[in-house]
Structures are given as structure tokens and as C-alpha cells.
Design a protein around this motif. Structure first.
Motif, mmCIF file in Angstrom:
data_model
loop_
_atom_site.group_PDB
_atom_site.id
_atom_site.type_symbol
_atom_site.label_atom_id
_atom_site.label_comp_id
_atom_site.label_asym_id
_atom_site.label_seq_id
_atom_site.Cartn_x
_atom_site.Cartn_y
_atom_site.Cartn_z
ATOM 1 N N LEU A 1 0.833 -1.204 0.000
ATOM 2 C CA LEU A 1 0.000 0.000 0.000
ATOM 3 C C LEU A 1 0.867 1.252 0.000
ATOM 4 C CD1 LEU A 1 -2.530 -1.188 2.742
ATOM 5 C CD2 LEU A 1 -2.760 -1.397 0.256
ATOM 6 N N GLY A 2 0.509 2.221 -0.831
ATOM 7 C CA GLY A 2 1.262 3.461 -0.918
ATOM 8 C C GLY A 2 0.866 4.440 0.176
ATOM 9 N N GLY A 3 1.822 5.250 0.602
ATOM 10 C CA GLY A 3 1.517 6.239 1.626
ATOM 11 C C GLY A 3 2.540 7.355 1.654
ATOM 12 N N LEU A 4 2.112 8.543 2.061
ATOM 13 C CA LEU A 4 2.989 9.695 2.192
ATOM 14 C C LEU A 4 3.425 9.856 3.642
ATOM 15 C CD1 LEU A 4 1.151 12.373 -0.002
ATOM 16 C CD2 LEU A 4 3.293 11.205 -0.537
ATOM 17 N N VAL A 5 4.727 9.957 3.840
ATOM 18 C CA VAL A 5 5.282 10.236 5.160
ATOM 19 C C VAL A 5 5.445 11.745 5.272
ATOM 20 C CG1 VAL A 5 7.202 9.837 6.740
ATOM 21 C CG2 VAL A 5 6.479 8.015 5.178
ATOM 22 N N THR A 6 4.973 12.328 6.359
ATOM 23 C CA THR A 6 5.014 13.779 6.524
ATOM 24 C C THR A 6 5.924 14.179 7.680
ATOM 25 O OG1 THR A 6 3.059 13.707 7.958
ATOM 26 C CG2 THR A 6 2.687 14.039 5.610
ATOM 27 N N ASP A 7 6.314 15.458 7.691
ATOM 28 C CA ASP A 7 7.117 15.970 8.799
ATOM 29 C C ASP A 7 6.195 16.438 9.924
ATOM 30 O OD1 ASP A 7 6.035 18.392 8.003
ATOM 31 O OD2 ASP A 7 7.883 19.141 7.095
ATOM 32 N N GLY A 8 6.766 17.091 10.912
ATOM 33 C CA GLY A 8 5.981 17.499 12.067
ATOM 34 C C GLY A 8 4.900 18.504 11.757
#
Length: 389
Positions: free
Chosen positions: A147-154
């Protein structure tokens, strides 16, 4: 088991796949018997690493087998394309992830949905994943999902695009697929509710695009030095070309003896029908030949231990989207010359192929403008920045 054995076994299965076309559409997923027969034939082992019982074959063998499946049943071909290519993707992951999947289940299959529609939270040792992922073909027959996903910063800004490997125990399949075409592909939703994914079960798009993945050392076969964007998208386009070939064969066979409703003459004697047949055949052949050429060149580069140039990658994407476009155009031509018969029910092969192809056109891999844009930018000396290259 050898490559030729798998191809022969797949070809032997095609009559049964054709017989189950209506069943697949009624079920809205590939019949279990078809999946099990493809498993026994060795199809799902073609792109699996040798370290885990696979054949790690040349990509041309995989695409040849996929063409045969799609010619027999478009929905089964579509699902086979997606399920069949995932062992290749998993081979790029940390070896521990590969062991998680195949260490205890030699027949484990993997589905996918790469659009980053879920929520990702970074935690100690990995990530927590939640959300709904759409259009996961063949997911009813898989024990794992990519599954694809976006990792974000704080501050919630995307900093990384990753693929997450999730076991069936951590997700459920929501049977929402009810489309006009590819009805039997079982492209249902995958739903995850706060699942933990350890670091070793994730892989960023950056290393994949750069051909610098943790699985490369464990799997030295040249197959795994091919660009992801070429391998996955060519699988999708190959399925579509196979659907068009099956429609063309059925059309030509039927038209040889069919009489025109207004003239009473054989349609085969019409010069307009003859020209349309020639154009459709030319589009299908051009699609197949260009896909084969690019696959062969990419594989030759990998066997030589070299990295493919941006120009070769861009050409592969150009020809992949054009193959999709030509396959659709070919069947459109045949439909325009088929009269009203194909529209009178769902059993007609040509009508089903027409529905399947126009539905498959919506897959992100078949975005013609995006694929052509990449080639045009490279050809004109503009630096290309795109994860699907």
C-alpha cells in the motif's frame, strides 16, 4: 520447473479461463479455481526470486504468459498482471520482509494499491497505517498487500513516498467493485485500521527509482535491476494488448461468415471491413512489438550490469502508454464495424473487451499525457523529475 513449462501450462489453461469469463463477471472477482490453476502452473513464481522458490525469469516470459491469460479473459489477465508483478516488487524490499511473506507460506500472494490515500504516522521502529485504499485487483486472493503512503514531517508536509507491506490479518477487503468493465478483476478496497508496519516492511520510492534497494544484495538476478516504472506499467499495458488480441481474433472469426443485415452479403467482402481489420491488426502489432523491444533492451542493460539511461526509461513509458491507446483504438475500430449485435448482451467477446479496455484506461499507469510528457521533456533536454520513470 522451467520457463517453457510455465508458458505451456498457462496456454493449456486458457480454455478453462474462457469458460469462466461469465462466472468471473457474476462474482465480480476471478474465480478461485482460476487462481489456483495459475498457481499450479507456476505463473506467480515467474518474477519471484530464486532464493524464495521463484524462477526470476526474464520479463519477456512473464509478459508472454500474461498475454495468453488476458486473451482468454480480460479480468483474469488484469488481476494476474497485478498479482504476478508483486513478487518482483517485494524482491526489492529488505530480505526480512521477503522472509515474512514467503518464509512460512510458499504460495503467499500479494495485492497492491499504490495511490497514497491512507494516513501514515511515524512511530518508534516503523509506522502506523490507517485508511482505505481503492482498486486493488485480485485482493480476495492475496494474503498480503503493498500500500502506498505519504510520510510527513511534524507540520504535515510530505517528505517521503513509501510502500508499506501489510499482512491480511491487519486489513480487510471491502467488496465494493461493481464496474462496467473488468468486472471480474475483483478490484476491491483494502481497509486498514491503525496497523503497525515495522521499518523493514517499507520501501521508499527514492531507492526504487535510483535502483538502490535493500533487496538487491539478496537477489542478484538482473531481473531486479529493471526500473519499477517500466515493469509495473508494462504489465498493465500487456494485459490490455492481450484483451485487444482476444477481441480481434473473435471478431475476425465471426465476420468471416457473418452476413450484413442490410445487404445480405458477407461482411468479410466489404472493403471497409477489410481496411478496419488491417488497421486494428497494425495497432495491436505495433503495441506488442514496441513493448517487447523496450523490455528486451532494458533487460540487456541489466544483464550487462549497467543502469538504463533516462532516455530509455522515457521511451519505455512513452511506448507503454501508446500501447494502451492503440489497443483501445483497435477495438473501437472493430466495434464501429460490428453493427448492433455486440450491444445486445454481455456475452459477446468484442463488447466485453471494449468495456474492459475503456475501464482499464483509467488506471494511473495508463495516463497517456503523463507518459508522453516524460518523453517529450527528456527529448527536449529538460530534466525529468517523476517517480514513475
Amino acid at each position: 520447473m522451467r520457463d517453457d513449462d510455465v508458458l505451456a501450462a498457462v496456454r493449456a489453461l486458457t480454455p478453462a479461463l474462457r469458460e469462466r469469463v461469465a462466472e468471473a463477471e457474476t462474482l465480480r472477482r476471478v474465480p478461485g479455481a482460476s487462481v489456483e490453476e495459475l498457481e499450479e502452473a507456476g505463473f506467480f513464481r515467474l518474477l519471484r526470486p530464486r532464493a524464495h522458490g521463484g524462477l526470476a525469469t526474464g520479463p519477456d516470459v512473464f509478459y508472454a504468459a500474461l498475454l495468453e491469460i488476458a486473451r482468454a479473459c480480460g479480468s483474469t489477465g488484469w488481476a494476474a498482471a497485478v498479482l504476478g508483478v508483486q513478487p518482483w516488487h517485494l524482491a526489492l524490499f529488505d530480505p526480512r520482509a521477503q522472509e515474512d511473506v514467503w518464509g512460512t507460506d510458499d504460495t503467499a500472494r500479494i495485492c497492491s494499491s499504490h495511490a497514497p490515500t491512507g494516513e501514515v504516522a511515524t512511530v518508534d521502529g516503523g509506522f502506523r497505517l490507517s485508511g482505505r485504499w481503492h482498486l486493488s485487483a485480485g485482493c480476495d486472493h492475496a494474503g498480503w498487500a503493498l500500500l502506498g503512503g505519504l510520510v510527513t514531517d511534524g507540520e504535515g508536509r510530505p517528505v517521503d513516498m513509501r510502500t508499506f507491506l501489510v499482512p491480511r490479518s491487519d486489513y480487510r477487503v471491502d467488496a465494493v467493485w461493481d464496474a462496467v468493465g473488468l468486472r471480474g478483476s475483483g478490484s476491491n478496497d483494502v481497509v486498514v485500521e491503525d496497523a503497525f508496519v515495522p521499518d523493514h516492511r517499507t520501501l521508499g520510492f527514492g531507492p526504487v527509482t535510483a535502483l538502490r534497494c535493500p533487496g538487491h544484495e539478496a537477489n542478484p538476478e538482473p531481473l531486479y535491476r529493471l526500473p519499477y516504472a517500466a515493469v509495473f506499467t508494462t504489465a498493465i499495458s500487456t494485459a490490455m494488448v492481450g484483451i485487444a488480441e482476444g477481441a480481434y481474433d473473435a471478431y475476425v472469426t465471426a465476420v468471416r461468415e457473418r452476413l450484413g443485415s442490410s445487404s445480405g452479403q458477407r461482411i468479410a467482402e466489404s472493403p471497409f471491413a477489410q481496411v478496419r481489420v488491417a488497421r486494428a491488426a497494425g495497432d495491436i502489432d505495433a503495441s506488442r512489438l514496441q513493448l517487447s523491444r523496450n523490455t528486451a533492451e532494458l533487460y540487456a542493460v541489466a544483464r550487462d550490469g549497467r543502469e538504463p539511461s533516462t532516455s530509455l526509461r522515457a521511451r519505455a513509458r512513452r511506448d507503454q502508454v501508446l500501447a494502451t491507446e492503440r489497443a483501445i483504438a483497435a477495438v473501437d475500430l472493430l466495434m464501429e464495424n460490428a453493427g448492433g449485435s455486440p450491444m445486445r448482451g454481455g456475452a459477446d467477446i468484442l463488447q466485453r473487451a471494449w468495456r474492459d479496455l475503456h475501464t482499464g484506461r483509467g488506471q494511473a499507469a495508463n495516463d497517456v499525457e503523463r507518459g508522453l510528457l516524460l518523453f517529450g521533456q527528456d527529448a527536449l533536454g529538460i530534466t525529468v523529475h517523476d517517480p514513475m520513470l
